[in-house]
Structure formats: C-alpha cells, structure tokens
Enzyme design. Sequence first.
Site, PDB file in Angstrom:
ATOM      1  N   ASN A  56     -10.866  -2.592  -5.169  1.00  0.00           N
ATOM      2  CA  ASN A  56     -10.114  -1.650  -6.009  1.00  0.00           C
ATOM      3  C   ASN A  56     -10.778  -1.404  -7.375  1.00  0.00           C
ATOM      4  OD1 ASN A  56      -6.857  -2.781  -4.793  1.00  0.00           O
ATOM      5  ND2 ASN A  56      -8.083  -1.041  -4.105  1.00  0.00           N
ATOM      6  N   ASP A  88       0.834  -1.212   0.000  1.00  0.00           N
ATOM      7  CA  ASP A  88       0.000   0.000   0.000  1.00  0.00           C
ATOM      8  C   ASP A  88       0.869   1.263   0.000  1.00  0.00           C
ATOM      9  OD1 ASP A  88      -2.414   1.349   0.002  1.00  0.00           O
ATOM     10  OD2 ASP A  88      -2.592   1.367   2.184  1.00  0.00           O
TER      11      ASP A  88
HETATM   12  C1  IPE Z   1      -5.177  -2.648   0.008  1.00  0.00           C
HETATM   13  O1  IPE Z   1      -4.915  -1.304  -0.192  1.00  0.00           O
HETATM   14  C2  IPE Z   1      -5.245  -3.390  -1.295  1.00  0.00           C
HETATM   15  C3  IPE Z   1      -3.966  -3.576  -1.980  1.00  0.00           C
HETATM   16  C4  IPE Z   1      -2.802  -3.209  -1.530  1.00  0.00           C
HETATM   17  C5  IPE Z   1      -4.029  -4.253  -3.236  1.00  0.00           C
HETATM   18  P1  IPE Z   1      -6.114  -0.237  -0.330  1.00  0.00           P
HETATM   19  O2  IPE Z   1      -5.484   1.066  -0.558  1.00  0.00           O
HETATM   20  O3  IPE Z   1      -7.098  -0.696  -1.330  1.00  0.00           O
HETATM   21  O4  IPE Z   1      -6.774  -0.322   1.121  1.00  0.00           O
HETATM   22  P2  IPE Z   1      -7.708   0.703   1.883  1.00  0.00           P
HETATM   23  O5  IPE Z   1      -8.741   1.175   0.909  1.00  0.00           O
HETATM   24  O6  IPE Z   1      -6.859   1.829   2.370  1.00  0.00           O
HETATM   25  O7  IPE Z   1      -8.267  -0.083   3.023  1.00  0.00           O
HETATM   26  C1  IPE Z   2      -1.632   0.335  -3.269  1.00  0.00           C
HETATM   27  O1  IPE Z   2      -1.404   1.704  -3.280  1.00  0.00           O
HETATM   28  C2  IPE Z   2      -1.836  -0.229  -4.643  1.00  0.00           C
HETATM   29  C3  IPE Z   2      -3.189  -0.719  -4.881  1.00  0.00           C
HETATM   30  C4  IPE Z   2      -4.178  -0.705  -4.043  1.00  0.00           C
HETATM   31  C5  IPE Z   2      -3.453  -1.265  -6.195  1.00  0.00           C
HETATM   32  P1  IPE Z   2      -2.603   2.754  -3.260  1.00  0.00           P
HETATM   33  O2  IPE Z   2      -2.991   3.058  -4.663  1.00  0.00           O
HETATM   34  O3  IPE Z   2      -3.721   2.277  -2.396  1.00  0.00           O
HETATM   35  O4  IPE Z   2      -1.886   3.982  -2.605  1.00  0.00           O
HETATM   36  P2  IPE Z   2      -2.461   4.938  -1.487  1.00  0.00           P
HETATM   37  O5  IPE Z   2      -2.877   4.080  -0.319  1.00  0.00           O
HETATM   38  O6  IPE Z   2      -3.633   5.656  -2.093  1.00  0.00           O
HETATM   39  O7  IPE Z   2      -1.337   5.846  -1.143  1.00  0.00           O
HETATM   40 MG    MG Z   3      -4.110   2.456  -0.402  1.00  0.00          MG
END
Ligand code: IPE
Ligand code: IPE
Ligand code: MG
Length: 260
Positions: free
Chosen positions: A72, A24
């Site tokens: 996602n 993340d």
């Molecule tokens: C978790 O990250 C999913 C992945 C890393 C693929 P998210 O960014 O989707 O999680 P939330 O929304 O902060 O819980």
């Molecule tokens: C994790 O990074 C990647 C995926 C969930 C695919 P994020 O895109 O959630 O990055 P943040 O949490 O918004 O910084």
């Molecule tokens: Mg995230």
Amino acid sequence: MSRPPIQRPDLGGPFPEHLAIVMDGNGRWAKRRGLPRVKGHSAGVDSVRTITTACARMGVQSLTLYAFSVENWQRPSAEVQTLMRLLRVFLWRERRTLMDNGVRLRCIGRLHDLPPRALRTLRETEELTSANDGMLLRLALSYGSRSELADALASAARDVRAGTLDPEAIDEETLRAYLYDPETPDPDLVIRTGGELRLSNFLLWQASYSELFVTDLCWPDFREPQLLEALQAFSSRRRRYGSLLPDETDDAPAAERGVS
Ligand code: IPE
Ligand code: IPE
Ligand code: MG
C-alpha cells in the site's frame, strides 16, 4: 466503568477464537457515492470501531485487522498520508473504548516504516492497554507475509551464525517462533470484504488452515449483522486439516456417511 459482560452468540457450532479481516473496498465504497477515496477510509474507521467492540463483547480472543500492507506504500502519497493520519486519530479517539472493553493492542508489520508520530501513538496505545485482559486487537500495519517470512529468515540466519540455532533442528515450530507475533494462535476465520478472491499477502503462513469468508460488501458497510452472518457460516464449516472426520471414514456407520 465496569466492563460489559461477554455475550457469545449461540451459533449452534464452533466459534472462532481468532478472527482476521482483510478490510477492503473503502475506495469503491466512496467512488460509488461520488466521493474521493479518502472518504471511504474515514467511513471504514467506523466499521473498525463497531467490529472491534462487537468482537470484544462476543468473547473473540484475538482480532487481526489488515489495515495497511507493505504494497500500500505504492499508493499516491496524499492517500497514504490520510491513512496514517486516520490511524493516529483512531488510536487517540478510541483509547477510551479500548480500555472500557478490556482490549489489548498489538501491532504487527514493518513498523519502523511508519511515520514517527504514528509509531509513537501506536507504542503509547500498546503500552496503555498492555495490562488489559480482554480481547487482543492486532493491527497489521506495513504488513506483508512475504516480508514477515524474509524478516524471520534473516533473524534465524543471524542466530545460526551466532551459534544459538542448529540448522538441523529447524522445524515448523522453529520458524513460527521467528514470526512477528508467534504467541497468538493461527486465525480460525479470515474474512475479506470487497469481494476480491485473494489473500493479498496477508498471513500466508498462519492462514494455512483458516476458513475463508468473502463478502461483496465494502468494508464501511460491514457491521454487526454482517459479522454475525460470517460467524454463522464459520459455525457450520467442517475443518479436517487434511484428515477425515469420524463420520467420513469407510468404517463409519452408513447412516452417518449419508448412505441410505
Ligand atoms: C488488501 O487490500 C490490504 C488491506 C486491506 C490493508 P488491497 O486493496 O491493498 O489489495 P489488492 O491490491 O486488491 O490485492
Ligand atoms: C482497503 O480499501 C483499505 C486499504 C487498503 C488501506 P481500498 O482502499 O483498497 O479500497 P478499494 O479496494 O480500492 O475499493
Ligand atoms: Mg482494495
């Protein structure tokens, strides 16, 4: 090319056989640099390569990477499309690295939701790497623990209807057998980058007794030194599974219990 020898770091304690990572913080990494979010995802691909290779060389048996959750799909379609493209490009570019390190690829999740081209590339890479005998790399894609459990329940219900499953005989191991990849043991350690203190629907069943390690660093900044730091923390954890360790019981010698 012959495979580099396995070099397990000496941590002075247990080493995780199965490591799972919630990758993340890509978006925040980019925003802090004044860049669009997708730049964070492309920088994150470099961490995937580095961490996968490092884990394979350290002798980790299974590495599960949470790459895309069922939730996602709700993101803006341009971001979703970029992520799907990055997935395909990653698989194409990294085939050589996966083969050189003896890595076997397996995907878990509602894979039928993926765009056909991405799914085809995944299946081809799984096939290509299927005979490798090194680390198992599991990519969680369109993955959600609740949908995994719902899918498991639906399959079990079909088997009950067909008469091949006796409801009275259902126990934890029966349920496990209906999960996406029942053969892989539960993760010993779950790492989350980006600082959020939650599981976000990741391996809720399998991580029941996993050790957790959360770092504020965003995924593109997570490289080998940070991995070693997490492994070091794991090596000093005391895993009890609800029981007590021998030196914690009332019968243990006072010195072992820390009583002076
Ligand atoms: C978790 O990250 C999913 C992945 C890393 C693929 P998210 O960014 O989707 O999680 P939330 O929304 O902060 O819980
Ligand atoms: C994790 O990074 C990647 C995926 C969930 C695919 P994020 O895109 O959630 O990055 P943040 O949490 O918004 O910084
Ligand atoms: Mg995230």
